[in-house]
Scaffold this motif. Sequence first.
Motif, PDB file in Angstrom:
ATOM      1  N   ILE A 224       2.629   8.899  -2.069  1.00 28.06           N
ATOM      2  CA  ILE A 224       3.064   9.738  -0.950  1.00 28.06           C
ATOM      3  C   ILE A 224       2.125  10.935  -0.884  1.00 28.06           C
ATOM      4  N   MET A 225       1.518  11.152   0.277  1.00 31.81           N
ATOM      5  CA  MET A 225       0.627  12.284   0.489  1.00 31.81           C
ATOM      6  C   MET A 225       1.335  13.322   1.355  1.00 31.81           C
ATOM      7  N   GLU A 226       1.197  14.594   0.994  1.00 33.95           N
ATOM      8  CA  GLU A 226       1.791  15.691   1.745  1.00 33.95           C
ATOM      9  C   GLU A 226       0.704  16.601   2.288  1.00 33.95           C
ATOM     10  N   THR A 227       0.887  17.060   3.515  1.00 33.16           N
ATOM     11  CA  THR A 227       0.001  18.087   4.066  1.00 33.16           C
ATOM     12  C   THR A 227       0.400  19.434   3.480  1.00 33.16           C
ATOM     13  N   ILE A 228      -0.553  20.154   2.928  1.00 35.68           N
ATOM     14  CA  ILE A 228      -0.260  21.464   2.345  1.00 35.68           C
ATOM     15  C   ILE A 228      -0.121  22.482   3.475  1.00 35.68           C
ATOM     16  N   GLN A 229       1.010  23.135   3.507  1.00 37.49           N
ATOM     17  CA  GLN A 229       1.290  24.109   4.548  1.00 37.49           C
ATOM     18  C   GLN A 229       0.687  25.465   4.194  1.00 37.49           C
ATOM     19  N   VAL A 230       0.658  26.344   5.184  1.00 34.77           N
ATOM     20  CA  VAL A 230       0.106  27.691   5.008  1.00 34.77           C
ATOM     21  C   VAL A 230       1.234  28.693   5.190  1.00 34.77           C
ATOM     22  N   LYS A 231       1.390  29.585   4.214  1.00 33.58           N
ATOM     23  CA  LYS A 231       2.433  30.607   4.272  1.00 33.58           C
ATOM     24  C   LYS A 231       1.807  31.977   4.427  1.00 33.58           C
ATOM     25  N   LYS A 232       2.283  32.706   5.414  1.00 30.34           N
ATOM     26  CA  LYS A 232       1.813  34.071   5.606  1.00 30.34           C
ATOM     27  C   LYS A 232       2.824  35.042   5.021  1.00 30.34           C
ATOM     28  N   ALA A 233       2.541  36.332   5.180  1.00 29.73           N
ATOM     29  CA  ALA A 233       3.320  37.340   4.477  1.00 29.73           C
ATOM     30  C   ALA A 233       4.803  37.261   4.776  1.00 29.73           C
ATOM     31  N   ASP A 234       5.175  37.108   6.031  1.00 30.07           N
ATOM     32  CA  ASP A 234       6.575  37.187   6.408  1.00 30.07           C
ATOM     33  C   ASP A 234       7.219  35.799   6.484  1.00 30.07           C
ATOM     34  N   LYS A 235       6.864  34.922   5.546  1.00 28.44           N
ATOM     35  CA  LYS A 235       7.441  33.586   5.435  1.00 28.44           C
ATOM     36  C   LYS A 235       7.221  32.737   6.675  1.00 28.44           C
TER      37      LYS A 235
ATOM     38  N   LEU B 242       0.836  -1.189   0.000  1.00 33.60           N
ATOM     39  CA  LEU B 242       0.000   0.000   0.000  1.00 33.60           C
ATOM     40  C   LEU B 242       0.874   1.242   0.000  1.00 33.60           C
ATOM     41  N   GLY B 243       0.291   2.368  -0.409  1.00 30.96           N
ATOM     42  CA  GLY B 243       0.987   3.633  -0.323  1.00 30.96           C
ATOM     43  C   GLY B 243       1.166   4.051   1.125  1.00 30.96           C
ATOM     44  N   LEU B 244       1.946   5.111   1.351  1.00 27.70           N
ATOM     45  CA  LEU B 244       2.198   5.580   2.714  1.00 27.70           C
ATOM     46  C   LEU B 244       0.908   6.109   3.333  1.00 27.70           C
ATOM     47  N   ALA B 245       0.717   5.812   4.610  1.00 22.62           N
ATOM     48  CA  ALA B 245      -0.503   6.214   5.318  1.00 22.62           C
ATOM     49  C   ALA B 245      -0.470   7.708   5.628  1.00 22.62           C
ATOM     50  N   PHE B 246      -1.660   8.305   5.688  1.00 19.88           N
ATOM     51  CA  PHE B 246      -1.809   9.715   6.052  1.00 19.88           C
ATOM     52  C   PHE B 246      -3.053   9.854   6.934  1.00 19.88           C
ATOM     53  N   ASP B 247      -3.124  10.960   7.674  1.00 14.66           N
ATOM     54  CA  ASP B 247      -4.239  11.183   8.593  1.00 14.66           C
ATOM     55  C   ASP B 247      -5.548  11.337   7.829  1.00 14.66           C
TER      56      ASP B 247
END
Length: 795
Positions: free
Chosen positions: A274-285, A235-240
Amino acid sequence: MLASMLIAVAATIGLWPPVGAQPLCRVQKVRTGKVFSGEHQVHGDSLYFPSMTTCLIKHPCKKTTAIYLGQRVFFTTDDFSSSLFPLTIPTSMMVGQPEVTSAHFAGSQLLLVVNQKVYTYDYTAGIWNASTGIQHPVSHVSGDNCCFAGNSFCLEISNSIFAYLRGEQISQANIYFSNNGGSSFKKFTYERQAELVGTLGGIFFLHSLSQVGLLVINNRKGMFAYSDHPLNRSLGLAFDYNETLEVLLPPGQRGLLILWSQNSLFSSLSAGQIMETIQVKKADKTLLPSIFGANITIHSIAVYENGLAALTREDHVYYGSLGVLSGSSYILKFPDQKIWSQEAALMFLNSGKLQVLTPLPDASSPAYDFQKCVVNIQATLMKPELHVAKCRIELMDGFFEGKMYTMDMNSELEMTATLIPQQGTSLVPQVMVSNPYSLGLKTTIHEYDNTFEGNVLYKLDIKLKQQHHLGWFDPNFTSSIQRPTISTLTVDVANKEISCVDLKPLTALISVGCDREKKIIVQNKISACSLGVLDPAVLQDNYTYVVERGSLDPGPDGLAATKDLQVLYPFWDLGCPGLVFYETPWKPVIELWHGDEFAELVEAEFVLREVHGLHTFSYTLTARAAGCLSQPQNWSSVLRSARDPGGSPWSRENYVSCHSPSPSSPLRWPNVQYQVLGGRTNNKIIFKQRNGIYIFHLSILDPYYSYCRLETTFSIYVYGAYPLPLFVPGVTIILLVCGTLLAVWLAHILPRLPHTDTCHKLREACRLLSWRCCRLCRQLRLRLRLRLWSPGKSP
């Protein structure tokens, strides 16, 4: 006064923002095509989408066609450029309260799951139909679209649809499959379905890997299971998986997956491996690990070729790049503007334009207006408060961009991309194929030239070949070479800035399968017409010939023919037959052509079958002489097991070579005729003592020569065979001996007979008998010559 009126009108329709504001987008209202007449009412039952979120699905190939799913459902073919009535399903369908849980475009049809049943809406004709073959409740349909018109392989992708009930136990789940765009379905069984533990999150055609992917949910974890080697071993890698996730397949068969819910957002660049959690970027990195940590509640999502956008209930718009090789996946918060409502939805107009769409009811008409707010992504990203780095790529281009190519067995492809970085910067180009188990590549990059501004122009050379033939990897890594696959080539720049909105990755779809421009032709350098054996004018004039019943093959049932067969020769299809001498071992010479160009002589294994059942020929080799290690196939065994008697039952799909040992089919009868020609043996055909026309169907058997079913039909004329004797040789010898003795006795006794009337009569009878025998011999000799050199028409 006039200026005041214009300002008031603009404020009324929402074109201008309040003074001092820095708007994310300018609002406008679509109110066209309406007729304020009581006669125009909504007919049928209005569809609705029972979700707290909204969904707007655009047709991947027809960019102005889309469906909006919310409290009302709207369908458009002009990008919501006019007011619309809510979409309704005819009351005659008797669906009750029409609750839509899934929608998908399949060519010119829109598929909708309404009240756990699948319906098709042919929007070009305005016709609704209920899909057939589904016997259990379903909640979702899934599929993909390929937009290369006129390609049969592409059409097969668009017509492949799954229907299923999300949340069922996988081991007992009822999954249905359609290969005609959803008009009818059949039960589908996943090979290892009974072994999997958990519930069904979805089933999808992952064409970028040439796999069927099953989303398995177990113990709040999600994993993808795959259908074919080599991915079916694990199976592929597990994710939440803490809440039900919607699965989006962005167009283009690039292996991208987006999984989302109100509080979760994942992406995969490898079709779920492979599943990745998409991160959140604000103005000042400032990076937050997920939208959950950023206190974001997603209301609507839009995906384009290289972009991802999200509208949140907190009245924010987020944007991220879907560049395959751009580094970590993240989204960036855009400046605030009051644009959210319960009915708002996101839609990409193109790679640089994002639209927030909101239906607006009208008390004076059943047709809805639409409020549009268009975001200029490039201009927004350049605002100083976002601190987005400038794109360092001047140009990225390739002739292959947006095209589809075909690679047959043992073939290669060469492509070139051009890259120009901004002055004073450098870049690292990277190349990827979505299906490395099938397609391998080699790349080289070099400085090619300089622009007038002094920028360096780089050339990226790409060579593609089947992974199986590159020899770099263990055979267990590669997919089965006999199975056609597809893969997507992607050229991008590593760690590309999010500001490179208009510089999307360069992609091309590669079909590793049958090249339909290939064909085979049997050489016919010496024909029966060129040597005068047959007359082409006679052959064209509805020429017929007779196949004797004793020359016909009894077939697998063993029943012999009871009468002769009269055959009309198809001159316009086959031309003049080739000429073959009956006692010379013969094998046809096969040419491979690619379109109108000669490619090579075919040396692969092939088989012949006489179309009308003639079997007056044999093979020069036996199974033992051909070097068989297992019992070879033959026409009798193949025909007995043929499923389609009307087609060619012996082909590359069911051919089994006898040159490999087989425990299930050992070599028990080594003296049987070996009926396969070409390849490693020098097997040939010898014709028996019969002159006449043979029409053969030829089929290439070697599964490693081409993915195509290469077949052709041709004719030959066998000449030079003397007629078979009318009597058994032993009887003929006895008669000759008796006749000779009788003649000697008569020569001895006749001179001694007296000169009487009886004697004269006997001598006259002998003379007359001798004259008739000579005449009969001359007639037989003439007929023999006509039969050998000019067959003519049968009576």
